[in-house]
Motif scaffolding. Structure first.
Motif, PDB file in Angstrom:
ATOM      1  N   ILE A 153      12.307 -52.331  61.554  1.00 48.96           N
ATOM      2  CA  ILE A 153      12.467 -50.878  62.001  1.00 48.96           C
ATOM      3  C   ILE A 153      11.687 -51.107  63.267  1.00 48.96           C
ATOM      4  O   ILE A 153      10.556 -50.876  62.722  1.00 48.96           O
ATOM      5  CB  ILE A 153      13.330 -50.397  61.371  1.00 48.96           C
ATOM      6  N   HIS A 154      12.233 -50.222  64.045  1.00 51.32           N
ATOM      7  CA  HIS A 154      10.490 -50.063  65.078  1.00 51.32           C
ATOM      8  C   HIS A 154      10.464 -48.791  65.547  1.00 51.32           C
ATOM      9  O   HIS A 154      11.328 -47.448  65.710  1.00 51.32           O
ATOM     10  CB  HIS A 154      10.013 -51.021  66.407  1.00 51.32           C
ATOM     11  N   ARG A 155      10.263 -48.218  64.213  1.00 50.25           N
ATOM     12  CA  ARG A 155       9.853 -46.003  63.978  1.00 50.25           C
ATOM     13  C   ARG A 155       8.741 -46.024  63.588  1.00 50.25           C
ATOM     14  O   ARG A 155       7.705 -46.889  63.145  1.00 50.25           O
ATOM     15  CB  ARG A 155      10.592 -46.454  62.828  1.00 50.25           C
ATOM     16  N   PRO A 156       7.896 -44.662  63.794  1.00 39.45           N
ATOM     17  CA  PRO A 156       6.359 -44.585  63.118  1.00 39.45           C
ATOM     18  C   PRO A 156       6.781 -44.822  62.009  1.00 39.45           C
ATOM     19  O   PRO A 156       7.065 -44.097  60.799  1.00 39.45           O
ATOM     20  CB  PRO A 156       6.291 -43.325  63.870  1.00 39.45           C
ATOM     21  N   ALA A 157       5.452 -45.626  61.629  1.00 34.21           N
ATOM     22  CA  ALA A 157       5.160 -45.496  59.901  1.00 34.21           C
ATOM     23  C   ALA A 157       4.204 -44.384  59.499  1.00 34.21           C
ATOM     24  O   ALA A 157       3.314 -44.017  59.909  1.00 34.21           O
ATOM     25  CB  ALA A 157       4.539 -46.505  59.796  1.00 34.21           C
ATOM     26  N   VAL A 158       4.800 -44.250  58.537  1.00 37.09           N
ATOM     27  CA  VAL A 158       3.831 -42.622  57.313  1.00 37.09           C
ATOM     28  C   VAL A 158       3.175 -43.190  56.325  1.00 37.09           C
ATOM     29  O   VAL A 158       4.211 -43.425  55.799  1.00 37.09           O
ATOM     30  CB  VAL A 158       4.851 -41.516  57.255  1.00 37.09           C
ATOM     31  N   TYR A 159       1.823 -43.550  56.342  1.00 32.72           N
ATOM     32  CA  TYR A 159       1.701 -43.716  54.977  1.00 32.72           C
ATOM     33  C   TYR A 159       0.743 -42.149  54.402  1.00 32.72           C
ATOM     34  O   TYR A 159       0.292 -41.256  55.192  1.00 32.72           O
ATOM     35  CB  TYR A 159      -0.419 -44.033  55.327  1.00 32.72           C
ATOM     36  N   VAL A 160       1.118 -42.470  53.117  1.00 34.64           N
ATOM     37  CA  VAL A 160       0.890 -41.022  52.551  1.00 34.64           C
ATOM     38  C   VAL A 160       0.064 -40.928  51.451  1.00 34.64           C
ATOM     39  O   VAL A 160      -0.110 -42.307  50.218  1.00 34.64           O
ATOM     40  CB  VAL A 160       1.997 -40.436  51.373  1.00 34.64           C
ATOM     41  N   ASP A 161      -1.577 -40.409  51.442  1.00 33.71           N
ATOM     42  CA  ASP A 161      -2.635 -40.721  50.629  1.00 33.71           C
ATOM     43  C   ASP A 161      -2.428 -40.824  49.048  1.00 33.71           C
ATOM     44  O   ASP A 161      -1.823 -38.760  48.928  1.00 33.71           O
ATOM     45  CB  ASP A 161      -4.053 -40.371  51.021  1.00 33.71           C
ATOM     46  N   ILE A 162      -1.968 -41.228  48.075  1.00 35.35           N
ATOM     47  CA  ILE A 162      -1.559 -40.982  46.575  1.00 35.35           C
ATOM     48  C   ILE A 162      -2.510 -40.235  46.027  1.00 35.35           C
ATOM     49  O   ILE A 162      -2.152 -40.376  44.812  1.00 35.35           O
ATOM     50  CB  ILE A 162       0.061 -41.822  46.342  1.00 35.35           C
ATOM     51  N   GLY A 163      -3.818 -40.896  46.222  1.00 34.21           N
ATOM     52  CA  GLY A 163      -4.887 -40.892  45.219  1.00 34.21           C
ATOM     53  C   GLY A 163      -4.707 -41.751  44.162  1.00 34.21           C
ATOM     54  O   GLY A 163      -3.843 -42.334  43.593  1.00 34.21           O
ATOM     55  N   GLU A 164      -5.814 -40.995  42.909  1.00 35.12           N
ATOM     56  CA  GLU A 164      -5.743 -42.097  41.564  1.00 35.12           C
ATOM     57  C   GLU A 164      -4.704 -40.843  41.142  1.00 35.12           C
ATOM     58  O   GLU A 164      -4.145 -42.444  40.166  1.00 35.12           O
ATOM     59  CB  GLU A 164      -7.185 -41.230  41.084  1.00 35.12           C
ATOM     60  N   GLU A 165      -4.315 -39.572  40.955  1.00 30.05           N
ATOM     61  CA  GLU A 165      -3.468 -39.185  40.680  1.00 30.05           C
ATOM     62  C   GLU A 165      -2.145 -39.747  40.661  1.00 30.05           C
ATOM     63  O   GLU A 165      -1.228 -39.873  39.786  1.00 30.05           O
ATOM     64  CB  GLU A 165      -3.976 -37.879  40.158  1.00 30.05           C
ATOM     65  N   GLY A 166      -1.517 -39.784  41.717  1.00 29.45           N
ATOM     66  CA  GLY A 166      -0.367 -39.933  42.213  1.00 29.45           C
ATOM     67  C   GLY A 166      -0.282 -41.529  42.137  1.00 29.45           C
ATOM     68  O   GLY A 166       1.398 -41.564  41.306  1.00 29.45           O
ATOM     69  N   GLN A 167      -1.679 -42.289  41.971  1.00 33.74           N
ATOM     70  CA  GLN A 167      -1.131 -43.772  41.416  1.00 33.74           C
ATOM     71  C   GLN A 167      -1.202 -43.684  40.208  1.00 33.74           C
ATOM     72  O   GLN A 167      -0.086 -44.641  39.796  1.00 33.74           O
ATOM     73  CB  GLN A 167      -2.144 -44.395  42.051  1.00 33.74           C
ATOM     74  N   ALA A 168      -1.211 -43.093  39.609  1.00 30.03           N
ATOM     75  CA  ALA A 168      -1.338 -43.040  37.929  1.00 30.03           C
ATOM     76  C   ALA A 168      -0.083 -42.906  37.506  1.00 30.03           C
ATOM     77  O   ALA A 168       0.699 -43.671  36.428  1.00 30.03           O
ATOM     78  CB  ALA A 168      -2.344 -42.150  36.656  1.00 30.03           C
ATOM     79  N   VAL A 169       0.698 -41.654  38.161  1.00 26.81           N
ATOM     80  CA  VAL A 169       2.009 -40.912  37.637  1.00 26.81           C
ATOM     81  C   VAL A 169       3.298 -42.088  38.019  1.00 26.81           C
ATOM     82  O   VAL A 169       3.730 -42.491  37.505  1.00 26.81           O
ATOM     83  CB  VAL A 169       2.204 -39.699  38.383  1.00 26.81           C
ATOM     84  N   ALA A 170       2.786 -42.904  39.752  1.00 26.92           N
ATOM     85  CA  ALA A 170       3.135 -44.026  39.799  1.00 26.92           C
ATOM     86  C   ALA A 170       3.863 -44.898  39.129  1.00 26.92           C
ATOM     87  O   ALA A 170       5.059 -45.402  38.259  1.00 26.92           O
ATOM     88  CB  ALA A 170       3.025 -44.743  41.230  1.00 26.92           C
ATOM     89  N   GLU A 171       2.431 -45.493  38.538  1.00 21.55           N
ATOM     90  CA  GLU A 171       2.477 -46.515  37.096  1.00 21.55           C
ATOM     91  C   GLU A 171       3.145 -45.564  36.043  1.00 21.55           C
ATOM     92  O   GLU A 171       3.588 -46.773  35.851  1.00 21.55           O
ATOM     93  CB  GLU A 171       0.744 -47.067  36.854  1.00 21.55           C
TER      94      GLU A 171
END
Length: 222
Positions: A153-171
């Motif tokens: 899909i040729h649309r703009p990519a959006v990267y979100v910096d989730i940081g250590e805290e966001g990654q810990a919750v995602a895990e």
């Protein structure tokens, strides 16, 4: 900010967990919406759909607690989503009442028809929520729609910096589902993929989405 994630089944939200957590941790409002209870999940074997629905709703409730989010289940049947007017109106009423600034959902080309339907219903809802005769008090402010990333899909990519805290919750969210379903996908692999996306964006961990249109910045991002 106010962020709403709209998905068909509990566990579809894993790809947004770090982003939602990062925002919730800074005090933003977050809401998870599931269109079904995922009662036909094949991992449950011959268990009656109503029993599966109870378990999967419990998963969603626990994920919302982990993320610090509100949540709501609609009552559409698993594998029965069409993306049609009724579903779009249901979502539009939620959007009009809750007034998100950003909405997340599945991409429009995923192989699962419920995933595609969720995207279609959400896209229509972003129009319907602006029409008072459909939703009562309309929500006319701009809403940014972000969907899961696809290479084709040729649309703009959006990267979100989730940081250590966001990654810990995602895990935590990932591990809840992985442990229950006994997925053959390790926590290390999950972490490595988030780190790979982070490398692409110049940060430690990231999640990636796509936008319907270009994202204007008031200043050049650092």
């Amino acid at each position: 900010m106010r962020l709403m994630a709209i998905f068909p089944h509990p566990d579809d939200e894993i790809g947004t967990a770090g982003t939602l957590a990062r925002h919730a941790l800074r005090g933003d409002a977050v809401k998870l919406v599931w269109l079904t209870r995922g009662e036909l999940a094949s991992q449950f074997g011959d268990a009656p759909p109503e029993e599966v629905a109870v378990v999967r709703e419990g998963h969603g409730r626990e994920v919302a607690r982990i993320l610090g989010a509100e949540y709501e289940f609609l009552s559409y049947p698993d594998t029965g989503l069409t993306g049609g007017r009724e579903e779009a109106l249901s979502v539009a009423r939620l959007i009009a009442a809750w007034k998100p600034d950003v909405v997340f959902t599945w991409d429009p080309h995923d192989v699962h028809p419920d995933h595609r339907a969720a995207y279609t219903a959400t896209l229509s809802a972003l129009k319907f929520c602006r029409i008072p005769k459909l939703v009562g008090e309309a929500h006319r402010s701009r809403i940014r729609l972000l969907h899961y990333y696809r290479e084709d899909i040729h649309r703009p990519a959006v990267y979100v910096d989730i940081g250590e805290e966001g990654q810990a919750v995602a895990e935590q969210v990932f591990s809840l589902y992985r442990d229950f379903y006994e997925w053959d996908y390790s926590l290390e692999a999950f972490r490595a993929n988030r780190a790979r996306l982070g490398t692409l964006a110049g940060v430690r961990y990231a999640e990636r989405f796509q936008a319907e249109g270009p994202l204007p910045h008031p200043y050049l991002p650092r």
